[in-house]
Every structure is written in structure tokens, then in C-alpha cells.
Design a protein around this motif. Structure first.
Motif, PDB file in Angstrom:
ATOM      1  N   ILE A  31    -110.062  91.980  25.026  1.00 16.73           N
ATOM      2  CA  ILE A  31    -108.873  92.288  24.240  1.00 16.73           C
ATOM      3  C   ILE A  31    -108.728  93.774  23.921  1.00 16.73           C
ATOM      4  O   ILE A  31    -107.619  94.329  23.967  1.00 16.73           O
ATOM      5  N   PHE A  32    -109.833  94.477  23.653  1.00 15.40           N
ATOM      6  CA  PHE A  32    -109.736  95.898  23.308  1.00 15.40           C
ATOM      7  C   PHE A  32    -109.400  96.773  24.516  1.00 15.40           C
ATOM      8  O   PHE A  32    -109.037  97.934  24.347  1.00 15.40           O
ATOM      9  N   TYR A  33    -109.535  96.224  25.700  1.00 12.60           N
ATOM     10  CA  TYR A  33    -109.162  96.975  26.896  1.00 12.60           C
ATOM     11  C   TYR A  33    -107.638  97.073  27.036  1.00 12.60           C
ATOM     12  O   TYR A  33    -107.137  97.782  27.907  1.00 12.60           O
ATOM     13  N   PHE A  34    -106.922  96.351  26.177  1.00 14.73           N
ATOM     14  CA  PHE A  34    -105.455  96.383  26.171  1.00 14.73           C
ATOM     15  C   PHE A  34    -104.932  96.853  24.807  1.00 14.73           C
ATOM     16  O   PHE A  34    -103.759  96.651  24.493  1.00 14.73           O
ATOM     17  N   SER A  35    -105.785  97.473  24.032  1.00 10.74           N
ATOM     18  CA  SER A  35    -105.446  97.779  22.639  1.00 10.74           C
ATOM     19  C   SER A  35    -104.484  98.961  22.513  1.00 10.74           C
ATOM     20  O   SER A  35    -104.795 100.070  22.962  1.00 10.74           O
ATOM     21  N   PRO A  36    -103.338  98.765  21.849  1.00 12.50           N
ATOM     22  CA  PRO A  36    -102.436  99.890  21.579  1.00 12.50           C
ATOM     23  C   PRO A  36    -102.949 100.774  20.450  1.00 12.50           C
ATOM     24  O   PRO A  36    -102.613 101.953  20.376  1.00 12.50           O
ATOM     25  N   VAL A  37    -103.762 100.205  19.559  1.00  8.50           N
ATOM     26  CA  VAL A  37    -104.310 100.970  18.427  1.00  8.50           C
ATOM     27  C   VAL A  37    -105.428 101.885  18.897  1.00  8.50           C
ATOM     28  O   VAL A  37    -105.540 103.042  18.480  1.00  8.50           O
ATOM     29  N   LEU A  38    -106.268 101.382  19.808  1.00  4.28           N
ATOM     30  CA  LEU A  38    -107.394 102.171  20.301  1.00  4.28           C
ATOM     31  C   LEU A  38    -106.914 103.416  21.058  1.00  4.28           C
ATOM     32  O   LEU A  38    -107.599 104.444  21.067  1.00  4.28           O
TER      33      LEU A  38
END
Length: 248
Positions: free
Chosen positions: A29-36
Motif C-alpha cells: 500500500i505505501f508503494y502507492f502512497s500520495p502522502v509519502l
């Protein structure tokens, strides 16, 4: 394999691919994170999601939005819930919402990168210790929030409504698709023979994106930017009016 079994097999393969990516969602999921991306921009770091969105843009030059129809974890979640949701969405107004969100988000990334002096480091694992997204209580909370955001509103707005409404990845693919068309690249699309259509309505009922397929096919191909090249319309057509092909 018989001609009749082939369409059913294609949709089973597609749904299995979507289910697989959804089951992997806690990890990826974090590989698609707009926040990250914003956090990385503040530190001058190119994060995994920057690389993933760039890949989606490049693939869309030829494959258009096939990622959404075949590999998207959030799309898989929404299609799993489609039977419970039942009613179609109304993309005419929903699809404008994501751009209202997307443009300020892009501006915020640019501003953060400017304050950081530009992107100076590429780190795909930035903010993802060990490469696994849901490895902490924070990761679990993010996962639950994202799943709820892509499911609960659909109960009121219709199937795959959040693909139209809030998806921050779709605009990258829409832009890639438009650039590919401007460059006259061969693209994956659902082509049609309008003269064979008997207006049975099966294609529209099968479309997970709730598009007006019967109206769109009159142009000889489904060129709407919200089409995800899933071929569900083609695979349910009793007259073989629609076909998934690569062409200009």
C-alpha cells in the motif's frame, strides 16, 4: 479452448489478478502512497510511489488504463464488493472530483521539493522500513482508512465510484493515454462494429465503470478516459460487437 469459453476465462484471470493484488495490499500500500510523496519531497527524496506513478504513466502510453482494470488493488477491492453495491455509479460528475484533488496535490509536491532544494536522492524504501507497508500500528491504521475510503462511499455512489472520484493514480494514466494518442502510438482499446449492435444492454450492465457503452461504441471504439480496458463489455456481448485489441 472454444470461442464461448475464452471470454469467461479472460474475466476469471482478470479477477484473479485483481484479487491477488488486493490480498497483497497490506504489503504494497505505501508503494502507492500520495502522502509519502509529499514527505519525500520535503526531504528531497524520490519515493517508491513516484517511481510507480511514473511507470503507470509510461505504460498508459500504450495500455491506457489497463492497470486499473487488471492490477489495481483498490480496484480489486471495489470489484469484490460490486455485487453488494449493485447500482451503477454516475461518472459524469464524479470523474471531475479527482482532478480538483489532484492538481493541488501536485502543486504541494512541487512546493515541498522546491523548499528541499529539489529531488537529490532516489530511495524506493523511504518511509517503508523493511519494504513492508503494514509493519506497525500506523501502517494498520492507514490500511483500514484506505480500504474504508474505497469501499464505504460506493455503497451510496455506486460500483467503482471511488475510481472515478478520488483515485490519485488515474490522472497520470489519463495523461499518458492522451499523450500516446497524440503521438499516434498503437493503444489497447475496445473496438466495436456498431452495425452489429442489437441494444441488448448487456455490455452496460457488465461495465464495472458504469459507462454508457452502447452510446460510446457508435464511434467504433470505446475511447472514454474512464474506460479501464477490462473487456467485461466485450466478453458479455452476445453478438461479438466488441473486441479488445491494440491499434491506432
Amino acid at each position: 479452448m472454444s470461442a464461448r469459453r475464452a471470454p469467461a476465462m479472460r474475466q476469471r484471470v482478470r479477477r484473479l489478478a485483481l484479487l491477488t493484488t488486493f490480498l497483497l495490499f497490506p504489503i504494497i500500500i505505501f508503494y502507492f502512497s500520495p502522502v509519502l510523496i509529499i514527505e519525500g519531497a520535503l526531504a528531497g527524496v524520490v519515493t517508491a510511489s513516484v517511481l510507480v506513478f511514473a511507470i503507470q504513466f509510461v505504460l498508459a502510453l500504450v495500455l491506457r488504463r489497463a492497470w486499473c482494470g487488471w492490477l489495481c488493488a483498490a480496484g480489486g477491492l471495489q470489484e469484490l464488493a460490486a455485487d453488494a453495491v449493485g447500482k451503477p455509479s454516475r461518472p459524469a460528475w464524479l470523474k471531475r472530483v479527482k482532478y480538483v484533488i489532484w492538481v493541488p496535490w501536485l502543486i504541494s509536491i512541487a512546493v515541498c521539493a522546491w523548499f528541499a532544494g529539489g529531488f537529490t536522492v532516489v530511495d524506493p524504501l523511504y518511509g517503508i522500513p523493511g519494504g513492508v507497508s503494514m509493519n506497525s500500528p500506523v501502517g494498520l491504521m492507514v490500511y483500514v482508512i484506505v480500504v474504508a475510503a474505497f469501499f464505504v462511499p460506493n455503497l451510496f455512489l455506486g460500483r467503482r465510484a471511488m475510481c472515478h472520484c478520488i483515485c490519485w493514480m488515474a490522472p497520470f494514466m489519463v495523461l499518458g493515454e492522451k499523450l500516446g494518442r497524440a503521438l499516434r502510438l498503437p493503444q489497447l482499446r475496445v473496438e466495436a462494429e456498431p452495425e452489429l449492435c442489437v441494444s441488448c444492454g448487456k455490455c452496460e450492465r457488465a461495465c464495472p465503470m458504469s459507462l454508457p457503452v452502447e452510446r460510446l461504441l457508435r464511434d467504433g471504439a470505446i475511447l472514454d478516459a474512464e474506460c479501464i480496458q477490462c473487456a467485461a463489455c466485450a466478453d458479455t456481448c452476445p453478438k461479438d460487437v466488441l473486441k479488445l485489441r491494440v491499434g491506432r
